[in-house]
Motif scaffolding. Structure first.
Motif, PDB file in Angstrom:
ATOM      1  N   ILE A  52      -1.154  28.424  10.116  1.00  0.00           N
ATOM      2  CA  ILE A  52      -0.874  27.998   8.724  1.00  0.00           C
ATOM      3  C   ILE A  52      -0.102  29.047   7.991  1.00  0.00           C
ATOM      4  N   GLY A  53      -0.559  30.131   8.295  1.00  0.00           N
ATOM      5  CA  GLY A  53       0.179  31.315   7.140  1.00  0.00           C
ATOM      6  C   GLY A  53       1.146  32.176   7.827  1.00  0.00           C
TER       7      GLY A  53
ATOM      8  N   PRO B 141      -4.793  23.014   7.030  1.00  0.00           N
ATOM      9  CA  PRO B 141      -5.521  22.273   7.969  1.00  0.00           C
ATOM     10  C   PRO B 141      -6.850  21.826   7.482  1.00  0.00           C
ATOM     11  N   GLU B 142      -7.474  22.305   6.171  1.00  0.00           N
ATOM     12  CA  GLU B 142      -8.938  22.008   6.107  1.00  0.00           C
ATOM     13  C   GLU B 142      -8.671  20.883   4.963  1.00  0.00           C
TER      14      GLU B 142
ATOM     15  N   LYS C 110      -8.248  20.905  18.100  1.00  0.00           N
ATOM     16  CA  LYS C 110      -9.428  21.707  17.366  1.00  0.00           C
ATOM     17  C   LYS C 110     -10.258  22.505  18.634  1.00  0.00           C
ATOM     18  N   GLY C 111     -10.103  21.969  19.588  1.00  0.00           N
ATOM     19  CA  GLY C 111     -11.517  22.413  20.646  1.00  0.00           C
ATOM     20  C   GLY C 111     -11.013  23.720  21.255  1.00  0.00           C
ATOM     21  N   VAL C 112     -10.254  24.561  20.961  1.00  0.00           N
ATOM     22  CA  VAL C 112     -10.038  25.916  21.739  1.00  0.00           C
ATOM     23  C   VAL C 112     -10.242  27.105  20.657  1.00  0.00           C
TER      24      VAL C 112
ATOM     25  N   ASN D 117      -5.084  27.448  12.970  1.00  0.00           N
ATOM     26  CA  ASN D 117      -4.354  26.560  13.592  1.00  0.00           C
ATOM     27  C   ASN D 117      -4.094  25.294  12.943  1.00  0.00           C
ATOM     28  N   THR D 118      -3.001  24.723  13.266  1.00  0.00           N
ATOM     29  CA  THR D 118      -2.385  23.455  12.456  1.00  0.00           C
ATOM     30  C   THR D 118      -1.840  22.478  13.719  1.00  0.00           C
TER      31      THR D 118
END
Ligand code: AMP
Ligand code: GLY
Length: 423
Positions: free
Chosen positions: A221-222, A344-345, A157-159, A229-230
């Motif tokens: 995701i979509g 991804p939530e 998730k860091g980008v 992002n996933t």
């Protein structure tokens, strides 16, 4: 031989599936594994980063080869841990040591390595609280969008990729202020590379390498590559734009110099190298290195390896890879990931998965599943990777899409447009 695979995702199920087909295997274990791996191996209830527990099991089960799936135990030094103990001198280890794993564990380390060995990558600047104003000047000097990366591992998730300069400056401060915890104590700012991504994999013994089939994954995701992002919504292999000319550039400009760099640095690297590449108008650039296989690329890539993977892993672990090659299956492969609604939530777990036994034409690699009261239930965001062969990636995708119709769980979601950008 007896083999232990560490990890619990679709990648590990796919690696275990390929290993299980080798006549060299006597006993095959996965720790901790999932509801899918228990059908082809024995699951062991040990977490991949509990090194003492892994060592106890390796001793007890007389494991000959340890294959490390995810990056976390590698970055934490699992290879160094085993190498420091003389009793494990004969254990074959597939995975880089802690220093080599910095190629994934620190974006700055990877950038410095690429700079030193002349490997094409985006222009960058490392920023800490001390040179914040220099960082702001860098952002002003490049065209949007702005790319900000937490230096350390941040669970994918860091980008951040941002269009607005003020927002980018603000997020830079937020990241340095702890938005991604200590992973963001240092932030790597990068020039944006405009192109199409693909994933290239090598298996190395630190001196030589063999290339695996390339792949492309779908991160968003979509539909139409939109939304958050996933960990990856699917993959295809081969990649249509990865033609002979592009493949040659990748090998000459990126793979060879990287392996030469690993050798020159004297890095203790035996295992997979994952090159996350951007094709910018026909020229390849490295977006990132990973020190393990990609997920969900592995679920497609393993289908396309004809060779005995165990033989290759043994050669890598024994530093005897020179002269080896891998025969590819000429068919295409594709993977469609079924995920939990909301991912991804926030998403719910524990949903019963029905219909897996009805699937005949695809392989269902389990990504996030567990067993509860005898039922296979969801236990993660990414749940089932439905992988298939076809004459083309589009045929293979169609096979996966028909197989998926048999499988159901509450609030299941998957993308229906994979491959749309490769037509
Ligand atoms: P990373 O974690 O480094 O793979 O970055 C996550 C995603 O951000 C990549 O898969 C790319 O889609 C995107 N990305 C990273 N760096 C760049 C860059 N320099 N230019 C364009 N996109 C990037
Ligand atoms: N599919 C990208 C990754 O495994 O990081």
């Amino acid at each position: 031989m007896n083999i232990l695979v560490l990890g619990s995702g679709g990648r590990e199920h796919a690696i275990t599936w390929k290993i299980a087909s080798s006549p060299r295997v006597e006993k095959l274990y996965v720790a901790p594994g999932n509801a899918g791996t228990r059908d082809i191996a024995e699951n062991v209830a040990i977490k991949a980063d509990d090194f003492d527990a892994v060592a106890d099991f390796v001793r007890k089960a007389k494991i000959d080869m340890l294959v490390v799936g995810p990056e976390d135990p590698l970055v934490k030094g699992i290879v160094d841990y085993f190498e420091a103990k003389p009793e494990f001198a004969n254990l074959m280890l597939v995975g880089p040591d802690k220093l080599s794993a910095q190629l994934e564990g620190s974006k700055e380390f990877a950038k410095m390595f690429m700079q030193k060995y002349g490997i094409p990558t985006a222009k960058y600047l490392s920023v800490t609280a001390e040179n914040l104003s220099e960082g702001e000047k860098f952002l002003e000097s490049v065209n949007p969008p702005y790319v900000l990366k937490a230096d350390g591992l941040a669970a994918g998730k860091g980008v951040l990729i941002l269009d607005n300069l003020d927002e980018a400056k603000c997020e830079l401060k937020n990241m340095l202020g702890g938005k991604f915890g200590s992973a963001g104590n240092k932030v790597v700012l990068e020039q944006y590379l405009d192109g199409i991504e693909c994933s290239v994999f090598a298996l190395t013994d630190g001196k030589s390498y063999v290339l695996l089939p390339e792949a492309k994954d779908y991160k968003r995701i979509g539909e139409g590559n939109t939304g958050l992002n996933t960990g990856g919504m699917g993959s295809v292999s081969p990649v249509p734009f990865y033609d002979k000319d592009f493949a040659k550039k990748v090998e000459e400009r990126i793979v060879k110099p990287t392996i030469d760099g690993i050798r020159s640095e004297g890095m203790n690297y035996r295992g997979f190298v994952f090159f996350g590449l951007m094709n910018v108008k026909g020229d390849p650039y490295v977006i990132e290195y990973n020190v393990r296989m990609g997920d969900p690329e592995t679920e497609s890539v393993m289908l396309r390896i004809k060779a005995d993977l165990v033989e290759l892993l043994e050669a890598a672990a024994r530093r005897e890879l020179a002269g080896k090659s891998i025969e590819f299956d000429q068919r295409a492969a594709a993977t469609v990931m079924m995920v939990s609604g909301g991912y991804p939530e926030a998403y719910e777990k524990g949903k019963t998965i029905c219909g897996l036994e009805k699937v005949r034409d695809s392989i269902c690699f389990h990504a996030g599943t567990a067993v509860a009261d005898g039922n296979v239930v969801t236990s993660g965001g990414r749940v089932i990777a439905v992988s298939s062969y076809g004459n083309t990636i589009f045929d293979a995708l169609n096979v996966s899409y028909s197989s998926i119709k048999n499988i159901s769980f509450d609030k299941c979601y998957y993308r229906t447009d994979l491959g749309f950008d490769l037509k």
